[in-house]
Design a protein around this motif. Sequence first.
Motif, PDB file in Angstrom:
ATOM      1  N   ASN A 163      -6.847 -10.389  16.431  1.00  0.00           N
ATOM      2  CA  ASN A 163      -6.018 -10.361  17.627  1.00  0.00           C
ATOM      3  C   ASN A 163      -5.578  -8.932  17.939  1.00  0.00           C
ATOM      4  O   ASN A 163      -5.779  -8.018  17.143  1.00  0.00           O
ATOM      5  CB  ASN A 163      -4.829 -11.327  17.512  1.00  0.00           C
ATOM      6  N   GLU A 164      -4.967  -8.764  19.096  1.00  0.00           N
ATOM      7  CA  GLU A 164      -4.615  -7.429  19.564  1.00  0.00           C
ATOM      8  C   GLU A 164      -3.606  -6.737  18.645  1.00  0.00           C
ATOM      9  O   GLU A 164      -3.687  -5.523  18.430  1.00  0.00           O
ATOM     10  CB  GLU A 164      -4.065  -7.499  20.986  1.00  0.00           C
ATOM     11  N   ASP A 165      -2.665  -7.478  18.090  1.00  0.00           N
ATOM     12  CA  ASP A 165      -1.685  -6.871  17.177  1.00  0.00           C
ATOM     13  C   ASP A 165      -2.368  -6.305  15.933  1.00  0.00           C
ATOM     14  O   ASP A 165      -1.985  -5.245  15.433  1.00  0.00           O
ATOM     15  CB  ASP A 165      -0.620  -7.888  16.769  1.00  0.00           C
ATOM     16  N   GLN A 166      -3.358  -7.019  15.438  1.00  0.00           N
ATOM     17  CA  GLN A 166      -4.097  -6.542  14.264  1.00  0.00           C
ATOM     18  C   GLN A 166      -4.906  -5.292  14.603  1.00  0.00           C
ATOM     19  O   GLN A 166      -4.994  -4.358  13.805  1.00  0.00           O
ATOM     20  CB  GLN A 166      -4.999  -7.658  13.726  1.00  0.00           C
ATOM     21  N   ILE A 167      -5.484  -5.271  15.788  1.00  0.00           N
ATOM     22  CA  ILE A 167      -6.220  -4.083  16.239  1.00  0.00           C
ATOM     23  C   ILE A 167      -5.261  -2.907  16.355  1.00  0.00           C
ATOM     24  O   ILE A 167      -5.560  -1.805  15.895  1.00  0.00           O
ATOM     25  CB  ILE A 167      -6.940  -4.344  17.577  1.00  0.00           C
ATOM     26  N   ARG A 168      -4.099  -3.142  16.933  1.00  0.00           N
ATOM     27  CA  ARG A 168      -3.098  -2.076  17.061  1.00  0.00           C
ATOM     28  C   ARG A 168      -2.687  -1.539  15.693  1.00  0.00           C
ATOM     29  O   ARG A 168      -2.555  -0.334  15.506  1.00  0.00           O
ATOM     30  CB  ARG A 168      -1.859  -2.575  17.803  1.00  0.00           C
ATOM     31  N   LEU A 169      -2.484  -2.428  14.746  1.00  0.00           N
ATOM     32  CA  LEU A 169      -2.103  -2.016  13.399  1.00  0.00           C
ATOM     33  C   LEU A 169      -3.216  -1.195  12.758  1.00  0.00           C
ATOM     34  O   LEU A 169      -2.955  -0.187  12.115  1.00  0.00           O
ATOM     35  CB  LEU A 169      -1.790  -3.260  12.547  1.00  0.00           C
ATOM     36  N   PHE A 170      -4.461  -1.613  12.936  1.00  0.00           N
ATOM     37  CA  PHE A 170      -5.596  -0.894  12.351  1.00  0.00           C
ATOM     38  C   PHE A 170      -5.805   0.468  13.015  1.00  0.00           C
ATOM     39  O   PHE A 170      -5.966   1.473  12.340  1.00  0.00           O
ATOM     40  CB  PHE A 170      -6.875  -1.727  12.464  1.00  0.00           C
ATOM     41  N   VAL A 171      -5.813   0.504  14.332  1.00  0.00           N
ATOM     42  CA  VAL A 171      -6.111   1.737  15.065  1.00  0.00           C
ATOM     43  C   VAL A 171      -4.979   2.748  14.913  1.00  0.00           C
ATOM     44  O   VAL A 171      -5.229   3.936  14.756  1.00  0.00           O
ATOM     45  CB  VAL A 171      -6.386   1.439  16.557  1.00  0.00           C
ATOM     46  N   GLY A 172      -3.746   2.276  14.953  1.00  0.00           N
ATOM     47  CA  GLY A 172      -2.612   3.192  14.817  1.00  0.00           C
ATOM     48  C   GLY A 172      -2.405   3.993  16.084  1.00  0.00           C
ATOM     49  O   GLY A 172      -2.413   3.432  17.186  1.00  0.00           O
ATOM     50  N   ASN A 218     -13.041  -7.739  10.303  1.00  0.00           N
ATOM     51  CA  ASN A 218     -13.699  -8.977   9.873  1.00  0.00           C
ATOM     52  C   ASN A 218     -13.911  -9.002   8.357  1.00  0.00           C
ATOM     53  O   ASN A 218     -13.736 -10.040   7.729  1.00  0.00           O
ATOM     54  CB  ASN A 218     -15.018  -9.179  10.626  1.00  0.00           C
ATOM     55  N   ILE A 219     -14.269  -7.868   7.776  1.00  0.00           N
ATOM     56  CA  ILE A 219     -14.418  -7.795   6.314  1.00  0.00           C
ATOM     57  C   ILE A 219     -13.074  -8.068   5.641  1.00  0.00           C
ATOM     58  O   ILE A 219     -12.998  -8.833   4.672  1.00  0.00           O
ATOM     59  CB  ILE A 219     -14.989  -6.427   5.882  1.00  0.00           C
ATOM     60  N   ILE A 220     -12.022  -7.448   6.163  1.00  0.00           N
ATOM     61  CA  ILE A 220     -10.684  -7.657   5.597  1.00  0.00           C
ATOM     62  C   ILE A 220     -10.298  -9.131   5.664  1.00  0.00           C
ATOM     63  O   ILE A 220      -9.839  -9.708   4.667  1.00  0.00           O
ATOM     64  CB  ILE A 220      -9.641  -6.776   6.325  1.00  0.00           C
ATOM     65  N   PHE A 221     -10.495  -9.778   6.819  1.00  0.00           N
ATOM     66  CA  PHE A 221     -10.084 -11.171   6.959  1.00  0.00           C
ATOM     67  C   PHE A 221     -10.973 -12.141   6.190  1.00  0.00           C
ATOM     68  O   PHE A 221     -10.547 -13.238   5.851  1.00  0.00           O
ATOM     69  CB  PHE A 221      -9.990 -11.573   8.431  1.00  0.00           C
ATOM     70  N   ASN A 222     -12.196 -11.745   5.911  1.00  0.00           N
ATOM     71  CA  ASN A 222     -13.066 -12.589   5.083  1.00  0.00           C
ATOM     72  C   ASN A 222     -12.815 -12.383   3.596  1.00  0.00           C
ATOM     73  O   ASN A 222     -13.264 -13.181   2.777  1.00  0.00           O
ATOM     74  CB  ASN A 222     -14.535 -12.318   5.405  1.00  0.00           C
ATOM     75  N   THR A 223     -12.116 -11.318   3.246  1.00  0.00           N
ATOM     76  CA  THR A 223     -11.877 -10.987   1.838  1.00  0.00           C
ATOM     77  C   THR A 223     -10.453 -11.280   1.401  1.00  0.00           C
ATOM     78  O   THR A 223     -10.229 -11.738   0.279  1.00  0.00           O
ATOM     79  CB  THR A 223     -12.175  -9.488   1.586  1.00  0.00           C
ATOM     80  N   TYR A 224      -9.482 -11.046   2.274  1.00  0.00           N
ATOM     81  CA  TYR A 224      -8.064 -11.173   1.923  1.00  0.00           C
ATOM     82  C   TYR A 224      -7.389 -12.236   2.774  1.00  0.00           C
ATOM     83  O   TYR A 224      -7.838 -12.546   3.858  1.00  0.00           O
ATOM     84  CB  TYR A 224      -7.345  -9.836   2.118  1.00  0.00           C
ATOM     85  N   LYS A 225      -6.284 -12.723   2.285  1.00  0.00           N
ATOM     86  CA  LYS A 225      -5.524 -13.747   3.008  1.00  0.00           C
ATOM     87  C   LYS A 225      -4.126 -13.233   3.322  1.00  0.00           C
ATOM     88  O   LYS A 225      -3.525 -12.506   2.541  1.00  0.00           O
ATOM     89  CB  LYS A 225      -5.410 -15.037   2.172  1.00  0.00           C
ATOM     90  N   ASN A 276      -0.639 -11.889   3.849  1.00  0.00           N
ATOM     91  CA  ASN A 276       0.016 -10.589   3.663  1.00  0.00           C
ATOM     92  C   ASN A 276      -0.915  -9.562   3.046  1.00  0.00           C
ATOM     93  O   ASN A 276      -0.804  -8.371   3.326  1.00  0.00           O
ATOM     94  CB  ASN A 276       1.280 -10.730   2.813  1.00  0.00           C
ATOM     95  N   HIS A 277      -1.829 -10.007   2.194  1.00  0.00           N
ATOM     96  CA  HIS A 277      -2.783  -9.075   1.591  1.00  0.00           C
ATOM     97  C   HIS A 277      -3.711  -8.495   2.664  1.00  0.00           C
ATOM     98  O   HIS A 277      -4.085  -7.327   2.591  1.00  0.00           O
ATOM     99  CB  HIS A 277      -3.593  -9.759   0.487  1.00  0.00           C
ATOM    100  N   ALA A 278      -4.055  -9.322   3.642  1.00  0.00           N
ATOM    101  CA  ALA A 278      -4.904  -8.839   4.742  1.00  0.00           C
ATOM    102  C   ALA A 278      -4.163  -7.781   5.554  1.00  0.00           C
ATOM    103  O   ALA A 278      -4.726  -6.734   5.885  1.00  0.00           O
ATOM    104  CB  ALA A 278      -5.339  -9.997   5.630  1.00  0.00           C
ATOM    105  N   LEU A 279      -2.890  -8.038   5.866  1.00  0.00           N
ATOM    106  CA  LEU A 279      -2.113  -7.060   6.630  1.00  0.00           C
ATOM    107  C   LEU A 279      -1.949  -5.757   5.856  1.00  0.00           C
ATOM    108  O   LEU A 279      -2.011  -4.667   6.430  1.00  0.00           O
ATOM    109  CB  LEU A 279      -0.740  -7.639   6.997  1.00  0.00           C
ATOM    110  N   GLU A 280      -1.776  -5.858   4.566  1.00  0.00           N
ATOM    111  CA  GLU A 280      -1.667  -4.666   3.720  1.00  0.00           C
ATOM    112  C   GLU A 280      -2.968  -3.855   3.761  1.00  0.00           C
ATOM    113  O   GLU A 280      -2.954  -2.632   3.854  1.00  0.00           O
ATOM    114  CB  GLU A 280      -1.354  -5.089   2.285  1.00  0.00           C
ATOM    115  N   LYS A 288      -3.408  -1.937   7.026  1.00  0.00           N
ATOM    116  CA  LYS A 288      -2.641  -0.687   6.995  1.00  0.00           C
ATOM    117  C   LYS A 288      -3.349   0.369   6.147  1.00  0.00           C
ATOM    118  O   LYS A 288      -3.386   1.545   6.516  1.00  0.00           O
ATOM    119  CB  LYS A 288      -1.243  -0.932   6.436  1.00  0.00           C
ATOM    120  N   ASN A 289      -3.907  -0.048   5.012  1.00  0.00           N
ATOM    121  CA  ASN A 289      -4.565   0.904   4.102  1.00  0.00           C
ATOM    122  C   ASN A 289      -5.888   1.422   4.658  1.00  0.00           C
ATOM    123  O   ASN A 289      -6.180   2.613   4.567  1.00  0.00           O
ATOM    124  CB  ASN A 289      -4.809   0.271   2.734  1.00  0.00           C
TER     125      ASN A 289
END
Length: 166
Positions: free
Chosen positions: A10-19, A122-129, A131-135, A138-139
């Motif tokens: 979603n857009e919030d996740q893109i915003r968090l990733f792009v910074g 997509n790799i992050i969401f297929n690997t982590y669930k 709060n771990h995905a959100l972390e 950010k990383n």
Amino acid sequence: MPAQLESKVNEDQIRLFVGPSADYYINSWAKMDEKQTKNYGNLGVFLIGIFSIPAWLLYRKLYKVFGYYFAMVALLALSEETGLLKTELPAGIVSYFNILALFFFTFRGNFLYRQHVLKKLNIIFNTYKDNHALEQIKNQGGTNFFLALLISVILLGYVVIRSILN
């Protein structure tokens, strides 16, 4: 948000990733979708010039693309200086390559970055669930100002030393 994004992202996740500059990228990707094109000019890359390519790639954490770009420039430069490829290359081939790369990244850089962002998310969401995905977003997301600055200083130093020696 660009229409072609997969439903997991979603857009919030893109915003968090792009910074920084998330609005710019989300808007440019939406315009690319609207026009059904992979080309969308990044005027900043063009105006800053050839030195901005490696800095932008590292700043946006496009490490693999930077590796390909750097390997190609290094191979052409070595070949031009030493005849490494045992073939007659036009004089100034590195300059020609950099000019082509400047136009390529000016018009395709946003598309490449979009592909990178979606692939990583997509790799992050297929690997982590959860709060771990959100972390991990950010990383793995954001920018790398230090590497962008470092490559800029190295390239500037190279140009200065090269001009002194010639």
